[in-house]
Motif scaffolding. Structure first.
Motif, PDB file in Angstrom:
ATOM      1  N   GLN A 104       0.823  -1.211   0.000  1.00 17.71           N
ATOM      2  CA  GLN A 104       0.000   0.000   0.000  1.00 17.71           C
ATOM      3  C   GLN A 104       0.855   1.257   0.000  1.00 17.71           C
ATOM      4  O   GLN A 104       0.635   2.174  -0.797  1.00 17.71           O
ATOM      5  CB  GLN A 104      -0.927   0.000   1.213  1.00 17.71           C
ATOM      6  N   VAL A 105       1.871   1.305   0.880  1.00 15.83           N
ATOM      7  CA  VAL A 105       2.706   2.506   0.938  1.00 15.83           C
ATOM      8  C   VAL A 105       3.586   2.602  -0.309  1.00 15.83           C
ATOM      9  O   VAL A 105       3.855   3.699  -0.811  1.00 15.83           O
ATOM     10  CB  VAL A 105       3.541   2.534   2.235  1.00 15.83           C
ATOM     11  N   GLY A 106       4.008   1.463  -0.849  1.00 22.26           N
ATOM     12  CA  GLY A 106       4.812   1.481  -2.069  1.00 22.26           C
ATOM     13  C   GLY A 106       4.036   2.028  -3.252  1.00 22.26           C
ATOM     14  O   GLY A 106       4.531   2.879  -3.995  1.00 22.26           O
ATOM     15  N   TYR A 107       2.803   1.551  -3.433  1.00 17.39           N
ATOM     16  CA  TYR A 107       1.983   2.035  -4.544  1.00 17.39           C
ATOM     17  C   TYR A 107       1.657   3.515  -4.379  1.00 17.39           C
ATOM     18  O   TYR A 107       1.623   4.277  -5.359  1.00 17.39           O
ATOM     19  CB  TYR A 107       0.690   1.226  -4.630  1.00 17.39           C
ATOM     20  N   ALA A 108       1.421   3.954  -3.136  1.00 21.33           N
ATOM     21  CA  ALA A 108       1.122   5.369  -2.888  1.00 21.33           C
ATOM     22  C   ALA A 108       2.315   6.245  -3.260  1.00 21.33           C
ATOM     23  O   ALA A 108       2.153   7.320  -3.851  1.00 21.33           O
ATOM     24  CB  ALA A 108       0.737   5.573  -1.423  1.00 21.33           C
ATOM     25  N   ARG A 166       2.666   1.098 -12.039  1.00 21.18           N
ATOM     26  CA  ARG A 166       3.088  -0.110 -11.312  1.00 21.18           C
ATOM     27  C   ARG A 166       3.920  -1.040 -12.171  1.00 21.18           C
ATOM     28  O   ARG A 166       4.793  -1.750 -11.665  1.00 21.18           O
ATOM     29  CB  ARG A 166       1.852  -0.864 -10.788  1.00 21.18           C
ATOM     30  N   THR A 167       3.680  -1.042 -13.477  1.00 24.16           N
ATOM     31  CA  THR A 167       4.396  -1.948 -14.381  1.00 24.16           C
ATOM     32  C   THR A 167       5.654  -1.319 -14.974  1.00 24.16           C
ATOM     33  O   THR A 167       6.344  -1.963 -15.769  1.00 24.16           O
ATOM     34  CB  THR A 167       3.470  -2.397 -15.520  1.00 24.16           C
ATOM     35  N   ASP A 168       5.949  -0.059 -14.608  1.00 26.27           N
ATOM     36  CA  ASP A 168       7.120   0.628 -15.148  1.00 26.27           C
ATOM     37  C   ASP A 168       8.318   0.299 -14.255  1.00 26.27           C
ATOM     38  O   ASP A 168       8.739   1.081 -13.406  1.00 26.27           O
ATOM     39  CB  ASP A 168       6.871   2.136 -15.191  1.00 26.27           C
ATOM     40  N   TYR A 169       8.883  -0.879 -14.469  1.00 25.19           N
ATOM     41  CA  TYR A 169       9.920  -1.376 -13.571  1.00 25.19           C
ATOM     42  C   TYR A 169      11.225  -0.587 -13.680  1.00 25.19           C
ATOM     43  O   TYR A 169      11.956  -0.462 -12.688  1.00 25.19           O
ATOM     44  CB  TYR A 169      10.163  -2.860 -13.837  1.00 25.19           C
ATOM     45  N   GLU A 170      11.513  -0.041 -14.854  1.00 23.39           N
ATOM     46  CA  GLU A 170      12.729   0.748 -15.010  1.00 23.39           C
ATOM     47  C   GLU A 170      12.653   2.026 -14.172  1.00 23.39           C
ATOM     48  O   GLU A 170      13.621   2.411 -13.494  1.00 23.39           O
ATOM     49  CB  GLU A 170      12.963   1.097 -16.471  1.00 23.39           C
TER      50      GLU A 170
END
Length: 246
Positions: free
Chosen positions: A118-122, A131-135
């Motif tokens: 939750q805190v990571g996505y925020a 969320r899918t932009d791993y670079e």
């Protein structure tokens, strides 16, 4: 090592001037604790050695079992800060991870995994990262190793022969540092991420193998224009973690 075990090692370039401003004299202890947050973009305004020494002197009033005072602090500024950043970023980009210790179990159980996500996505949302932009997520992670732009970094260590009680003591000392910094108009971000490259931190700061690096910490003035600094992570209600026995 000094007899009082504070062992503050100042790794400096040219002497930095005192930061402008006089802190927040109207800030109560309650306000300082309740409004504390992890800052992830700092202004370049320098923090003087005198200021951090004053903070660490007061922080050392933290309780410790039978007065062990197990904490040691390495302060990095100037070229020492930049050199450490370059070395750890190079190790991270090369995939040369060297964990100082296991911070969390694997796999992470609930409810802790959900709270972490939750805190990571925020935070990624405030960065404008999908969320899918791993670079982009990787680049955001590497900003840890630039101290999020803070002019000064702190590293907390203790002798690795000590046990769980001393970890508690050092945690209380670190909390004191974070709260006391606010009296000087400064903010902080505790950074365990540095411990994922503990070998490099040991080498760059000449930390003996008999010590464990507990955490890093960025300290400086918060950049009020940064969207990421508006993040306030959620806390569960007291009723969810407290039982009253009468």
């Amino acid at each position: 090592m000094s007899d009082n075990r504070l062992a503050v090692q100042l790794l400096t370039g040219p002497e930095a001037p005192e930061p402008n401003g006089v802190g927040e004299p109207g800030l109560s202890v309650l306000d300082a604790v309740e409004s504390r947050r992890s800052i992830r973009r700092f202004l370049p305004d320098p923090v003087s050695n005198d200021t951090i020494t004053r903070i660490l002197t007061a922080a050392a009033r933290a309780p410790s079992g039978t007065n062990f005072q197990p904490w040691n602090v390495h302060v990095v500024v100037g070229e020492a800060r930049d050199r450490l950043s370059r070395a750890v970023i190079a190790a991270a980009e090369a995939g040369e991870r060297s964990d100082e210790y296991a911070y969390a179990p694997a796999p992470i159980p609930e409810p802790y995994l959900s709270r972490r996500r939750q805190v990571g996505y925020a935070l990624y949302n405030l960065y404008g990262i999908e969320r899918t932009d791993y670079e982009s997520r990787k680049r955001a992670m590497l900003r840890n190793f630039e101290f999020f732009g803070a002019p000064m970094g702190l590293f907390f260590t203790m002798e690795n022969s000590l046990l769980h009680g001393s970890w508690l003591d050092c945690g209380m000392f670190m909390q004191n540092v974070m709260i006391l910094a606010r009296a000087f108009g400064l903010e902080t971000c505790p950074q365990q991420a540095w411990c994922e490259y503990g070998r490099v931190v040991h080498e760059q700061l000449n930390i003996p193998d008999t010590h464990v690096v507990l955490s890093g910490m960025a300290i400086g003035k918060s950049d009020p224009s940064a969207p990421e600094n508006s993040l306030i992570s959620e806390r569960v209600e007291v009723s969810q973690f407290t039982q009253f026995h009468e």
